[in-house]
Design an enzyme around this catalytic site. Structure first.
Site, short mmCIF file in Angstrom:
data_model
loop_
_atom_site.label_atom_id
_atom_site.label_comp_id
_atom_site.label_asym_id
_atom_site.label_seq_id
_atom_site.Cartn_x
_atom_site.Cartn_y
_atom_site.Cartn_z
N HIS A 168 -24.72 -16.37 -86.58
CA HIS A 168 -24.07 -15.58 -85.53
C HIS A 168 -25.09 -14.74 -84.75
O HIS A 168 -24.75 -13.68 -84.22
CB HIS A 168 -22.98 -14.68 -86.11
CG HIS A 168 -21.99 -15.41 -86.96
ND1 HIS A 168 -20.93 -16.12 -86.44
CD2 HIS A 168 -21.92 -15.57 -88.30
CE1 HIS A 168 -20.23 -16.66 -87.42
NE2 HIS A 168 -20.82 -16.35 -88.57
N SER A 289 -45.26 -12.06 -62.92
CA SER A 289 -44.46 -11.58 -61.81
C SER A 289 -45.34 -10.81 -60.85
O SER A 289 -46.18 -10.00 -61.28
CB SER A 289 -43.33 -10.68 -62.32
OG SER A 289 -42.73 -9.96 -61.26
N LYS A 295 -44.77 -8.64 -67.20
CA LYS A 295 -43.98 -9.82 -67.56
C LYS A 295 -44.87 -10.97 -68.04
O LYS A 295 -45.96 -11.21 -67.54
CB LYS A 295 -43.17 -10.31 -66.34
CG LYS A 295 -42.11 -9.34 -65.86
CD LYS A 295 -41.01 -9.16 -66.88
CE LYS A 295 -40.18 -10.41 -67.07
NZ LYS A 295 -39.44 -10.81 -65.84
N GLU A 302 -37.96 -22.61 -70.17
CA GLU A 302 -36.77 -22.43 -69.35
C GLU A 302 -36.43 -23.69 -68.56
O GLU A 302 -35.26 -24.04 -68.39
CB GLU A 302 -36.96 -21.24 -68.41
CG GLU A 302 -37.03 -19.90 -69.13
CD GLU A 302 -37.34 -18.74 -68.19
OE1 GLU A 302 -37.28 -18.94 -66.96
OE2 GLU A 302 -37.65 -17.64 -68.68
#
Length: 338
Positions: A168, A289, A295, A302
């Site tokens: 979970h 970034s 970042k 992704e």
């Protein structure tokens, strides 16, 4: 890919199917009908199948042996042009089969028109697609093997590293990082088995089925099967030209594979976040970034996660295409190659 006749020659307007037509095809219809923009990737496989077909025609005396030899020489020249990027199809060619035949006739003259004897583009494209899928599936399986080896190498390198196992998405029990990586190895091993199984059912030789009910020419299908290395002959001509189960099975296996890769990508993204902080990736495989210098984005993972949707969509698209098709060939089947 359009349907064809029994290969007795081209007719009006240079189209293989143009016998009774007196008007040229409207340019808009020609553009809609053309698959050459994407099925050109089948060119090498089309040449391979055509060489085996021409040899068989010559040996059986269906066409003069001298013509068969000339056709093979011409096809090998076409193959070289494809390999070097000099092969130039046009929208007027409609599909890869007609493009190759047109170029063959340019190279060797009227004898090139005899190549289509005893076959239709319907059984021809079934052959080409199976040849293509057999090769592509092998390449993908090799890449999956490489990824499994990569996971096992990482597991061995970090054999004593502990991490939390989750249920979970809540920390549950301690587990070895290697054990977690090997879970993905198990998934990928099942993917390999599914891909091999799908490739096995694709390993059938469809040429000789004609447009839908075979041909009156005394073809030697077994000789062509052996020449191309297929395991079996297709047994029913209607099914052979209409069947795309072998593509659906491949796409289903590919979809499950991409689901597993997406799950792995998601975990890598989570683990590299500040909140988890389990792993850190090098500058070589991350991006930044322009506005937020802190970042470190794992764009590659992704994109794997995002591209899974494309593969899922291809499976659903072909299932939807196939669900209402009567036997045998229908132009809808052109969509299978996209």
């Amino acid at each position: 890919m359009g349907n064809g006749g029994d290969g007795r020659g081209r007719a009006a307007g240079g189209k293989a199917w143009g016998g009774r037509f007196r008007e040229p095809t409207d340019p808009a219809v020609e553009r809609l009908n053309a698959s050459i923009g994407f099925d050109i990737r089948l060119a090498r496989h089309d040449v391979e199948g055509s060489i085996a077909h021409a040899r068989m025609l010559g040996r059986r005396g269906i066409i003069p042996p001298a013509d068969a030899r000339a056709i093979e020489r011409g096809l090998r020249q076409v193959a070289r042009e494809v390999e070097t990027g000099r092969f130039q199809p046009t929208v007027g060619d409609e599909d890869v089969h007609m493009a190759i035949e047109r170029r063959l006739v340019e190279l060797i003259g009227p004898a090139g028109k005899r190549l289509h004897t005893g076959r239709s583009r319907n059984d021809q494209v079934a052959l080409d697609t199976r040849l293509y899928l057999r090769e592509a599936s092998g390449e993908i399986r090799a890449q999956v093997h490489a990824l499994i080896r990569c996971l096992l190498t990482a597991a061995e390198r970090h054999a004593s590293v502990l991490m939390p196992a989750y249920t979970h998405l809540q920390p549950a029990q301690p587990v070895l990082f290697a054990h977690h990586l090997c879970a993905y190895g198990e998934m990928l091993a099942r993917d390999l088995a599914r891909l091999r199984d799908a490739a096995g059912r694709a390993d059938e030789m469809a040429l000789g089925s004609g447009a839908c009910t075979g041909t009156t020419f005394p073809l030697d299908r077994e000789a062509v099967r052996r020449a191309l290395g297929f395991a079996r002959l297709t047994r029913n001509s209607l099914d052979a030209v209409a069947d795309r189960d072998f593509i659906l099975e491949f796409e289903a296996a590919a979809a499950i594979l991409m689901m597993h890769l997406s799950r792995l990508a998601e975990e890598l993204i989570l683990w590299s976040s500040r909140e988890f902080g389990f792993v850190e990736f090098s500058d070589a495989v991350t991006t930044g970034s322009s506005m937020m210098p802190q970042k470190r984005n794992l764009d590659g993972a992704e994109l794997v996660r995002g591209k899974a949707g494309r593969v899922f969509g291809r499976l659903l698209a072909l299932l939807t295409t196939m669900k209402g098709l009567p036997l045998a060939y229908n132009k809808d089947l052109q969509e299978d190659k996209e």
